[in-house]
Design an enzyme around this catalytic site. Structure first.
Site: not given
Length: 586
Positions: A407, A434, A458, A478, A513
């Protein structure tokens, strides 16, 4: 610890310290004292104490690894112990649990002394939002005897989760967006005064006790209670053995339609092209049904995908098991930190290939532009609660590597304003850009429109507010949620028979995204890749009956056998697609 007591202070010293402090105030105090415990692993401590309450937690972390590091990504602690962060925390037998729902704030006493100091409003809509209610609920008294150090440590306070749907209370009510029905509260936190702190550097284990002591309490009696508590925990851990985590007996599984997801992606993409938003994050869910040991899943995930934030929360019939790489917000003293992660590429088969892939990602103008956009969004969030001129981007576009992906990450900091606190800092940064897109409010409206079911935890946060005023929260990605005996499923693709036959639902969600040049099929595969770490951990502990009924409405079935190669490389087809369009969002 003295020769005459298991605690770090003698009875006379503890009584003298509190008596002197109580004489100068009319309000209660929060005391601090510790006890040395036998050496145990975090998993052993959690398993040994789990039966003491229906609520508990295990918080761990692993250090981040630069892409240039030749030794690879995270490894289990038996391989490279120095890659794991210094402290792990185990919470057991909390005093109370505070639940903030859309229509009420509830405090449930679990038997602890501190529970009587919780303040709640009868009407959740009477004043403030979910974070105001948490601030009000948390007892606020002077701290006595706390160590004066600069380490970010949990020494009691509130530990729990903030669900994504809290955005309706915090932000979307202002623009007239109605919240969906959900079984997950906006927030749920335990109030803890007993925390086991495991120091992996000096190999020590301590019981940190932070009782609330009122002026009419007898400090000597409280001290004797703490001695008894320390003796009981010492005996329990001395007899504890390394747990043998259980398995997942899978009955069936379900996933949403790929076609429906791609339709949502096209709609979000059109909103970008129309100038409505710069980016939108659209997520989807996978569910598996069966009988599961949450500790077994955590142990597997800890091995498969160790991360800066690893957590196992037990909240009655709900467990949250996650390994998140991303900070939502961190507050230590007057320093606020946000950690936008935006930009993803696959891991290579060697350190050389890792660096090549990282270099290609950094050279991608689209990735750089989108990361910069989200860093700017983080700067604006931090600026809401920071002193003017104090916001800094301390680290910009570093590449960090994890077990399955790499990342691009940056670190944004600021000095917390004197009239703001950790709850204000959480509000300013929640939810992370994000996980929504930008501009944030409009992006959240589009998420509400296009996602067919509530996100639950989430995209929310897991972490703590400590007695000291510090806070540390991970973004919930995750992550798997495990809910017992649930009869209402999160999506229309599930069947009622699944709910009736399965003891538990294991739910995993991921998003992509969406920008102007997004490819819907590639975005779908990106969500699969992002869920792969948790699903791989689940696969490691899965056993199946002779015949398994699988409810599957996706066009592409990726629930098949997952071996180590597909965990890391996600298949040639997926890899080739995602390498071209891998998105910046979680």
């Amino acid at each position: 610890m003295t020769d005459s007591t298991p605690l770090s202070k003698s009875r006379s010293a503890f009584v003298s310290e509190l008596t002197e402090s109580l004489d100068s105030t009319s309000e209660p105090l929060i005391a601090h004292i510790t006890a040395s415990l036998p050496t145990v692993t975090p998993l052993t401590a959690y398993a040994a104490l789990a039966a003491q309450s229906e609520y508990g937690f295990l918080l761990e972390s692993a250090e981040k690894t630069p892409s240039s590091d030749p030794d690879g990504a995270f490894a289990p602690d038996y391989a490279t112990a120095d890659r794991h962060a210094r402290f792990s925390f185990v919470g057991y037998d909390p005093d109370a649990v505070i639940t903030v729902s859309p229509d009420e704030v509830e405090s449930k006493t679990l038997g602890g002394r501190a529970a009587k100091y919780i303040t709640t409003n009868d009407d959740n809509n009477s004043s403030g939002d979910v974070l105001d209610h948490l601030r009000t609920a948390m007892p606020k008294f002077p701290c006595v005897g706390f160590p004066d150090d600069d380490r970010h440590r949990l020494r009691g306070g509130l530990v729990g989760f903030l669900a994504y749907e809290a955005v309706y209370d915090i932000w979307l009510n202002e623009v007239g967006v109605d919240r969906p029905d959900t079984q997950t509260p906006d927030a749920e936190f335990v109030l803890t005064t007993k925390t086991i702190s495991i120091d992996h550097t000096d190999k020590s284990v301590s019981l940190v006790l932070t009782p609330i002591v009122a002026p009419d309490d007898d400090p000597g009696v409280i001290y004797d209670e703490l001695v008894a508590e320390a003796a009981d925990i010492r005996e329990t851990l001395a007899a504890a053995t390394q747990p043998d985590p259980g398995e997942f007996l899978q009955i069936n599984s379900a996933a949403g339609s790929q076609a429906e997801y791609e339709t949502a992606v096209r709609t979000a993409k059109q909103r970008v092209l129309d100038g409505d938003i710069y980016q939108g994050v659209i997520s989807r869910v996978r569910e598996q049904y069966g009988e599961i040991d949450p500790l077994g899943l955590y142990a597997s995930l800890r091995e498969v995908n160790p991360s800066p934030y690893m957590y196992l929360l037990r909240h009655d019939d709900r467990h949250i098991v996650g390994a998140s790489p991303e900070t939502l917000v961190s507050v230590q003293d007057d320093r606020i930190v946000s950690n936008p992660i935006a930009g993803t590429c696959s891991r290579g088969s060697s350190p050389v290939e890792d660096r090549r892939l990282a270099g290609e990602m950094l050279a991608d103008g689209k990735e750089r532009a989108e990361h910069t956009m989200l860093v700017d969004l983080a700067r604006n969030d931090v600026r809401r609660v920071a002193d003017p001129g104090s916001v800094r981007v301390e680290e910009f576009m570093n590449v960090l590597k994890y077990s399955h992906v790499q990342h691009i990450e940056s670190t944004v900091t600021g000095t917390l304003a004197s009239d703001a606190d950790a709850f204000d800092a959480t509000r300013a940064t929640f939810p992370a850009g994000t996980l929504t897109g930008a501009p944030k409010i409009r992006a959240m409206e589009i998420v509400d429109e296009l996602e067919t079911a509530p996100r639950g935890v989430y995209g929310g946060g897991v972490g703590y507010y400590s007695w000291s005023g510090d806070a540390d929260f991970a973004i919930v990605i995750r992550t798997a949620t495990i809910e017992d005996n649930e009869t209402t499923r999160s999506g229309t693709h599930q069947t009622e028979s699944s709910a009736e036959t399965a003891p538990s639902t294991v739910r995993v969600r991921a998003g992509a995204g969406i920008v102007a040049d997004s490819d819907p099929a590639s975005e779908y595969h990106e969500t699969e890749q992002k869920m792969d770490g948790v699903l791989s951990a689940l696969e490691q502990i899965t056993t199946k009956p002779t015949e398994v009924t699988q409810t599957q409405t996706t066009q592409t079935d990726v629930d098949g056998d997952r071996n180590e190669e597909t965990n890391e490389h996600a298949g040639d087809e997926v890899k080739s697609q995602s390498s071209q369009t891998e998105e910046v969002s979680r």
